[in-house]
Motif scaffolding. Structure first.
Motif: not given
Length: 126
Positions: A4-5, A36-38, A94-95, A119-120
């Motif tokens: 959980v982020e 990670f990020r998008q 996202s973790c 994701g956050t």
């Protein structure tokens, strides 16, 4: 297993945010947690990775000296302190958790990570 982020939001350029990632129910003690990020229309990219076994951290070149990853092993929680945020940092962060330590190519091996959070959103805008 739950990942959980939290901590995302809207922030002005140059300001800071701290993301948290709490992992529970993991079936192993030796693991790596990565961010990670998008961004919209872009490929997912690795941001940072930390190995639980020795606390070593790894960063993508584009965030070095601005982002710091840390961990609280007792809580199975990691943090991503993001300073001097830029508009190009806007993305869903996202973790993810993988068995074993961060590999040399962790940022290219998202497919290896077994457990992911939802994701956050981080938005950097004036």
């Amino acid at each position: 297993v739950q990942v959980v982020e939290s901590g995302g939001g809207l922030v002005q350029p140059g300001r800071s945010l701290r993301l948290s990632c709490a992992a529970s129910g993991l079936p192993f003690d030796d693991y790596a947690i990565a961010w990670f990020r998008q961004a919209p229309g872009k490929e997912r990219e690795g941001v940072s990775c930390i190995s639980r076994s020795d606390g070593s951290t790894h960063y993508a070149d584009f965030v070095k000296s601005r982002f710091t990853m840390s961990s609280d092993n007792a809580k199975n929680t990691v943090y991503l302190q993001m300073n001097n945020l830029k508009a190009e940092d806007t993305a869903v962060y996202s973790c993810a958790v993988d068995f074993g330590p961060c590999t040399d190519y962790w940022d290219q091996e998202a497919y290896d990570f077994d457990y992911w959070g939802q994701g956050t959103q981080v938005t950097v805008s004036s």
